[in-house]
Design an enzyme around this catalytic site. Structure first.
Site, short mmCIF file in Angstrom:
data_model
loop_
_atom_site.label_atom_id
_atom_site.label_comp_id
_atom_site.label_asym_id
_atom_site.label_seq_id
_atom_site.Cartn_x
_atom_site.Cartn_y
_atom_site.Cartn_z
N TYR A 22 0.83 -1.21 0.00
CA TYR A 22 0.00 0.00 0.00
C TYR A 22 0.86 1.26 0.00
CZ TYR A 22 -3.72 -3.21 1.30
OH TYR A 22 -4.61 -4.24 1.32
N LYS A 56 4.55 -15.03 3.81
CA LYS A 56 4.76 -15.85 2.61
C LYS A 56 6.27 -15.98 2.45
CE LYS A 56 3.07 -17.91 -1.07
NZ LYS A 56 2.41 -19.21 -0.98
N ASP A 83 -1.40 -18.68 2.37
CA ASP A 83 -2.36 -19.57 1.67
C ASP A 83 -2.87 -20.64 2.64
OD1 ASP A 83 0.34 -20.15 1.60
OD2 ASP A 83 0.29 -21.26 -0.28
N ASP A 116 -5.60 -7.62 5.27
CA ASP A 116 -6.78 -7.08 4.60
C ASP A 116 -7.66 -8.23 4.09
OD1 ASP A 116 -8.51 -5.38 3.37
OD2 ASP A 116 -7.10 -4.58 1.90
N ASP A 122 -11.29 -10.08 6.04
CA ASP A 122 -12.59 -10.14 5.34
C ASP A 122 -13.08 -11.58 5.27
OD1 ASP A 122 -12.71 -7.44 4.93
OD2 ASP A 122 -13.29 -7.61 2.82
#
Ligand code: NAD
Length: 365
Positions: A142, A189, A221, A245, A249
């Site tokens: 971001y 990751k 993952d 993020d 959700d």
């Protein structure tokens, strides 16, 4: 206790739900004899329309006097459909987080038993889930370098983290784990990304200061899969901005609806409290938005920013009692919900605030 609370309703249903959050805070102030002063300021699309910028200087200077901030949401379909526009509502939110040094986003994912059936996940897998996410807020793709090259045919966003950014949120997450089940999963990751390898080694280093907390690591993952497969196995989850993020959700499904999840953004100064949902223009103006995420955000504010544990619990209790009495907004209703128990945004705010008492009492309806 005397506090100045700034309300930033923002766009779409942000206005509708923060009005209910304010109602609840007013009831808390009345019941527990506190003095909460409220001021509202502009942000997002509304601020662009009025001033040409999504975070006007006037808003920023008001925010700097705040003891806490209650935020709604920003966003408007006009910008979603025109990705090349240079001035955008979400810039206001990102700038606010940076300016106020809000680097840690806390998202508690706790399922009210009354809503076990509202989730798309099986109740026997969900029951008892209680997760606290720590999502880093001021680094990652971001805020890394971004751009286009090769005649606009290639685009890039750099994923970047510094040791200092990882350390400060890791300390907060470990400290929180110490007050819970003492289990922390760090999500990255690291098999592919260099920034994740730094993330992992810094988290391991910080973990040495918290020997009573059991630290483990998951690739993002695998974490995405395990959240749905076995949500009860998680206690505190620590992760970066992008992975957080997406995972939070996903985890909202554990709580039954986007309309149920509150969050706190904290740093070293003022705290900002907001629902995790956006401005939801598909339901704006219909009076059907679920205000419980905004209301539960006020419970986080009372606890984290003001240290008012009893007041915070009174808000959570009031939400729980309201659900127990069968009241629902449309998003959390099901085929068993009686028509007269389906409430508008404002009615839900009223039902919850009526149930807030300094001395706990239970109302049947
Ligand atoms: P959204 O969270 O606004 O809505 C997703 C879905 O959930 C919609 O169907 C919506 O009706 C439903 N929903 C959300 N909140 C609800 C509530 N309180 N009660 C009942 N149903 C609810 O996400 P989106 O549709 O992807 O984005 C809409 C706009 O919000 C976009 O402009 C986006 O940029 C913005 N956005 C802002 C924030 C923020 O301000 N923090 C976060 C996410 C999205």
């Amino acid at each position: 206790m005397k506090k100045l609370i700034i309300i930033l309703p923002g766009d779409g249903i942000g206005k509708e739900v923060t009005a209910q959050g304010r109602k609840v805070l007013e009831k808390v102030a009345h019941e527990f004899r506190h003095q909460f002063e409220f001021k509202e300021a502009l942000i997002g699309h509304e601020a662009i329309e009025a001033t040409g910028t999504s975070l006007p200087d006037e808003t920023l200077s008001i925010l700097k006097q705040a003891d806490a901030i209650l935020f709604g949401a920003v966003g408007h379909p006009y910008y979603d459909n025109n990705p090349s526009l240079k001035v955008r509502p979400e810039q206001g939110l990102l700038k606010m987080r940076k300016e106020l040094g809000l680097y840690a986003n806390l998202r508690p994912i706790k399922l009210f038993d009354e809503l076990l059936d509202a989730s798309s996940i099986k109740p026997e897998i969900l029951k008892g889930s209680d997760i606290l996410f720590f999502r880093e807020l001021t680094g990652d793709v971001y805020f890394g370098e971004k751009g286009r090259k090769d005649n606009d045919t290639t685009a890039y966003d750099v994923m970047i983290y510094s040791k200092y950014e990882i350390e400060r949120i890791a300390h907060k997450a470990f400290a929180a784990a110490q007050t819970r089940k003492k289990k922390l999963v760090s999500v990255d990751k690291a098999n592919v990304l260099e920034s994740s390898r730094l993330w992992r080694s810094v988290v391991q280093e910080v973990g040495k200061d918290y020997p009573d907390v059991q630290l483990s690591h998951l690739f993002v993952d695998a974490a995405a899969m395990k959240l749905i497969q076995d949500p009860r196995s998680f206690d505190v989850v620590l992760t970066g901005n992008l992975f957080g993020d997406i995972l939070t959700d996903e985890a909202s499904q554990i709580a039954g609806s986007m309309g149920m999840l509150a969050s706190a953004s904290i740093g070293d100064t003022v705290g900002l409290y907001e629902p995790i949902h956006g401005s939801a223009h598909d339901i704006t103006g219909k009076g059907i938005a679920n205000p419980l995420a905004s209301i539960l955000s006020t419970a986080l504010m009372l606890d984290i920013s003001f240290g008012l544990k009893e007041e915070s619990e009174s808000v959570i209790d009031a939400v729980s009692q309201t659900l127990k009495a069968g009241f629902r907004t449309v998003d959390i209703a099901d085929s068993n919900t009686a028509k007269d128990k389906i409430l508008s945004t404002e009615q839900m705010g009223i039902k919850v605030s009526h149930r807030i008492h300094a001395n706990k009492t239970v109302l049947a309806n």
